[in-house]
Design a protein around this motif. Structure first.
Motif, PDB file in Angstrom:
ATOM      1  N   PRO A  18       0.776  -1.207   0.272  1.00  0.00           N
ATOM      2  CA  PRO A  18      -0.038   0.089   0.056  1.00  0.00           C
ATOM      3  C   PRO A  18       0.827   1.175   0.031  1.00  0.00           C
ATOM      4  N   CYS A  19       0.351   2.381  -0.426  1.00  0.00           N
ATOM      5  CA  CYS A  19       0.971   3.593  -0.559  1.00  0.00           C
ATOM      6  C   CYS A  19       1.186   4.165   1.015  1.00  0.00           C
ATOM      7  N   PRO A  20       2.181   4.569   1.474  1.00  0.00           N
ATOM      8  CA  PRO A  20       2.448   4.995   2.834  1.00  0.00           C
ATOM      9  C   PRO A  20       1.657   6.451   3.076  1.00  0.00           C
ATOM     10  N   ARG A  21       1.305   7.090   1.840  1.00  0.00           N
ATOM     11  CA  ARG A  21       0.421   8.278   2.309  1.00  0.00           C
ATOM     12  C   ARG A  21      -1.002   8.080   1.776  1.00  0.00           C
ATOM     13  N   ASP A  29       4.397   2.001  -8.158  1.00  0.00           N
ATOM     14  CA  ASP A  29       5.949   2.093  -8.384  1.00  0.00           C
ATOM     15  C   ASP A  29       6.626   2.614  -7.145  1.00  0.00           C
ATOM     16  N   TYR A  30       7.930   2.658  -7.445  1.00  0.00           N
ATOM     17  CA  TYR A  30       9.042   3.010  -6.200  1.00  0.00           C
ATOM     18  C   TYR A  30       9.540   4.293  -6.518  1.00  0.00           C
ATOM     19  N   CYS A  31       9.877   4.991  -5.468  1.00  0.00           N
ATOM     20  CA  CYS A  31      10.632   6.329  -5.700  1.00  0.00           C
ATOM     21  C   CYS A  31      12.127   6.256  -6.074  1.00  0.00           C
ATOM     22  N   LYS A  32      12.415   6.716  -6.947  1.00  0.00           N
ATOM     23  CA  LYS A  32      13.833   6.623  -7.484  1.00  0.00           C
ATOM     24  C   LYS A  32      15.020   7.107  -6.585  1.00  0.00           C
ATOM     25  N   PRO A  37       7.432   2.892  -1.701  1.00  0.00           N
ATOM     26  CA  PRO A  37       6.057   2.809  -2.778  1.00  0.00           C
ATOM     27  C   PRO A  37       5.401   4.231  -2.832  1.00  0.00           C
ATOM     28  N   MET A  38       4.826   4.177  -4.048  1.00  0.00           N
ATOM     29  CA  MET A  38       3.969   5.422  -4.240  1.00  0.00           C
ATOM     30  C   MET A  38       2.673   5.127  -5.175  1.00  0.00           C
ATOM     31  N   CYS A  39       1.619   5.532  -5.054  1.00  0.00           N
ATOM     32  CA  CYS A  39       0.500   5.397  -5.869  1.00  0.00           C
ATOM     33  C   CYS A  39       0.539   6.396  -7.075  1.00  0.00           C
TER      34      CYS A  39
END
Length: 301
Positions: A18-21, A29-32, A37-39
């Protein structure tokens, strides 16, 4: 028996964290930068991959300043302006041409001519052709390399063009007293940079090869065109771009939860930087030797 997933599908649709926010939304996807993780609502696309909104905010002024530099070919426009101003000054003050133009016989006494000659042009048609080519090629390469790498590439290619003229003095001593002007050597270095970048990216290079062949052939056929500067700038531009492309290949980031650090990749990158610095020193030494040799030939002419 469970149904096999098709290509491009997850074996378990609920496997994405799940998206942490937004805990009720699955990530895509995942932040570079931070690898969280991010939605779709938290994903901020950038030049390469994407980052989360938190990391995008942390960039602040630096990120906005970098975005302005990458969007506008600022250095390209400055170089075009310098060439135009120098051309006007050359027409108004004849001493500008005699002080900045490059002649191998006097290059050892006034070495700045090796670079300043790239900002001089013989006539209106000459400067128009070079500046139009510089605009189209520079506006394409500068956002890819970054402004300071592009500036180094341009200066190195311009010096490489003068080095090509010097090298031809070994074959024909008459060229010691021939004056060479124009940004053609630097422009050919940019053409070679496009070829190297396309080749390393797996892009079809047929079009740029045809363009290089036509322009090189034009220099051999039409008189009073320094094909030596074209060849010298093209070789140096290709080497500098190849070095920059390898340095820009950074080792992969360490993801959260992993313990292994890719020290070998970092050591390889440092080796590449050292190799590029050594190659630059070697080119500089060869250029100095060429100038000295040309000076000796001029004294014995």
């Amino acid at each position: 028996m469970a149904k096999m997933p098709q290509y491009g599908q997850r074996s378990d649709p609920n496997a994405a964290p799940p998206c942490p926010r937004h805990p009720d939304v699955q990530s895509i996807d995942y932040c570079k930068v931070c690898n969280r993780p991010m939605c779709s609502q938290c994903r901020v696309p950038v030049e390469v991959r994407a980052m989360c909104v938190d990391c995008a905010k942390k960039r602040g002024r630096r990120g906005r300043r970098q975005m302005r530099w990458t969007q506008k070919p600022t250095v390209t426009m400055v170089l075009i302006g310098l060439c135009a101003v120098t051309f006007v000054a050359m027409k108004l003050i004849p001493q500008v041409y005699s002080s900045l133009a490059f002649m191998p016989a006097i290059g050892w006494l006034e070495p700045w001519r090796i670079l300043t000659t790239a900002f001089l042009h013989a006539n209106v048609l000459h400067i128009l052709f070079n500046l139009v080519a510089l605009w189209f090629v520079g506006s394409s390469i500068e956002p890819v390399l970054g402004w300071w790498r592009f500036l180094i590439l341009y200066i190195a290619s311009a010096i490489g063009g003068s080095a090509g003229v010097l090298a031809w003095c070994f074959v024909s001593r008459q060229t010691l007293l021939v004056t060479t002007v124009g940004a053609s050597g630097a422009v050919f270095g940019l053409f070679a940079a496009i070829f190297v970048l396309q080749k390393m990216s797996g892009i079809n290079t047929t079009s740029i090869l045809i363009l290089l062949a036509i322009n090189l052939g034009y220099g051999f056929i039409v008189p009073n065109i320094s094909w030596q500067a074209h060849v010298g700038g093209m070789i140096v531009g290709a080497l500098v771009t190849w070095g920059f492309a390898h340095i820009m290949r950074r080792p992969p980031r360490r993801r959260s939860g992993e313990v292994v650090v890719n020290r070998q990749a970092e050591a390889t990158r440092k080796t590449r930087i050292s190799a590029l610095a050594g190659a630059g020193m070697l080119i500089a030494v060869c250029a100095v030797v060429a100038v000295e040799y040309a000076a000796l030939l001029a004294l014995n002419y």
